[in-house]
Design a protein around this motif. Structure first.
Motif, short mmCIF file in Angstrom:
data_model
loop_
_atom_site.label_atom_id
_atom_site.label_comp_id
_atom_site.label_asym_id
_atom_site.label_seq_id
_atom_site.Cartn_x
_atom_site.Cartn_y
_atom_site.Cartn_z
N LEU A 145 -0.26 4.07 -2.63
CA LEU A 145 -1.32 4.88 -2.03
C LEU A 145 -0.71 6.16 -1.45
CD1 LEU A 145 -4.32 5.01 -1.58
CD2 LEU A 145 -4.04 3.71 0.52
N MET A 151 -4.00 9.13 6.84
CA MET A 151 -3.60 9.70 5.55
C MET A 151 -3.14 11.14 5.76
SD MET A 151 -4.29 7.31 3.22
CE MET A 151 -4.31 8.20 1.68
N HIS A 169 0.80 -1.24 0.00
CA HIS A 169 0.00 0.00 0.00
C HIS A 169 0.83 1.28 0.00
CE1 HIS A 169 -3.78 -2.28 1.63
NE2 HIS A 169 -3.43 -2.64 0.40
N LEU A 210 -0.43 7.79 2.38
CA LEU A 210 -0.67 6.83 3.45
C LEU A 210 0.43 6.93 4.50
CD1 LEU A 210 -2.37 4.42 4.52
CD2 LEU A 210 -0.78 2.93 3.28
N HIS A 240 -1.56 2.09 8.17
CA HIS A 240 -2.71 1.20 7.94
C HIS A 240 -2.49 0.03 8.89
CE1 HIS A 240 -5.38 -1.76 6.06
NE2 HIS A 240 -6.02 -0.72 5.58
N VAL A 289 -6.60 3.79 9.75
CA VAL A 289 -5.93 4.33 8.57
C VAL A 289 -5.60 5.79 8.85
CG1 VAL A 289 -6.13 4.81 6.11
CG2 VAL A 289 -7.23 2.78 7.07
#
Length: 184
Positions: free
Chosen positions: A48, A72, A44, A51, A54, A70
């Motif tokens: 992503l 971000m 990820h 990020l 996670h 999560v």
């Protein structure tokens, strides 16, 4: 502290129209390889963008009922949310016939926001995969509810950017963090 699900002010009828859209993307890899890369949380951070974390909180990673924290980051803003896997069909993802569409759905709850993503992965039969991502966003804070109709394109563009980043990672090993290398 993780946001909790439950009755929310964005569910009041007539006061908050959701943002809904679907984004299709073709990936030049067999569906089984796409599934392997998408479902492995170790990958990820490579695709992503933004990020920070996670972390599995409960359940089995990638399976229905799994809950993760999560985090971000976008610019100087950070958002923490709770992700819940709500559907994975079929449950067993190995050796699937080409005509079976894989469905993977999740909900994300953060302060003032609820979103759902329904991912559909189609085997196109020529070593390529069609990834369709259906998305819905709802907001409880009045400023966001007022801006939501104007931001529909922004949400769609961000989703497409994440999907294109995944495709670049899967097909070419491109890492959004600036590193290059083949996905393992």
């Amino acid at each position: 502290m993780l946001p909790v699900a439950g009755p929310a002010p964005w569910s009041v009828a007539g006061e908050n129209r959701p943002v809904k859209f679907t984004v299709p993307l073709t990936i030049a890899l067999p569906r089984q390889r796409v599934l392997e890369l998408l479902s492995d949380p170790a990958h990820h951070p490579s695709w992503l963008r933004g990020l920070v974390a996670h972390e599995l909180v409960e359940g089995r990673e990638g399976h229905v009922g799994a809950i993760s924290r999560v985090e971000m980051r976008s610019g100087s803003s950070t958002m923490e949310a709770r992700e819940t896997i709500t559907r994975r069909d079929p449950e067993q993802l190995e050796d699937l016939p080409a005509d079976v569409v894989v469905h993977y759905e999740r909900e994300l709850v953060a302060e003032g926001m609820w979103s759902a993503a329904k991912e559909h992965l189609h085997d196109l039969g020529d070593g390529t995969t069609l990834w369709e991502s259906e998305n819905e966003y709802r907001f409880s804070a009045l400023p966001m509810r007022l801006l939501t109709p104007l931001m529909r394109g922004t949400f769609r563009k961000q989703t497409l950017a994440h999907m294109e980043d995944f495709r670049a990672f899967a097909e070419h090993g491109t890492d959004v963090r600036g590193e290059e290398g083949q996905p393992s």
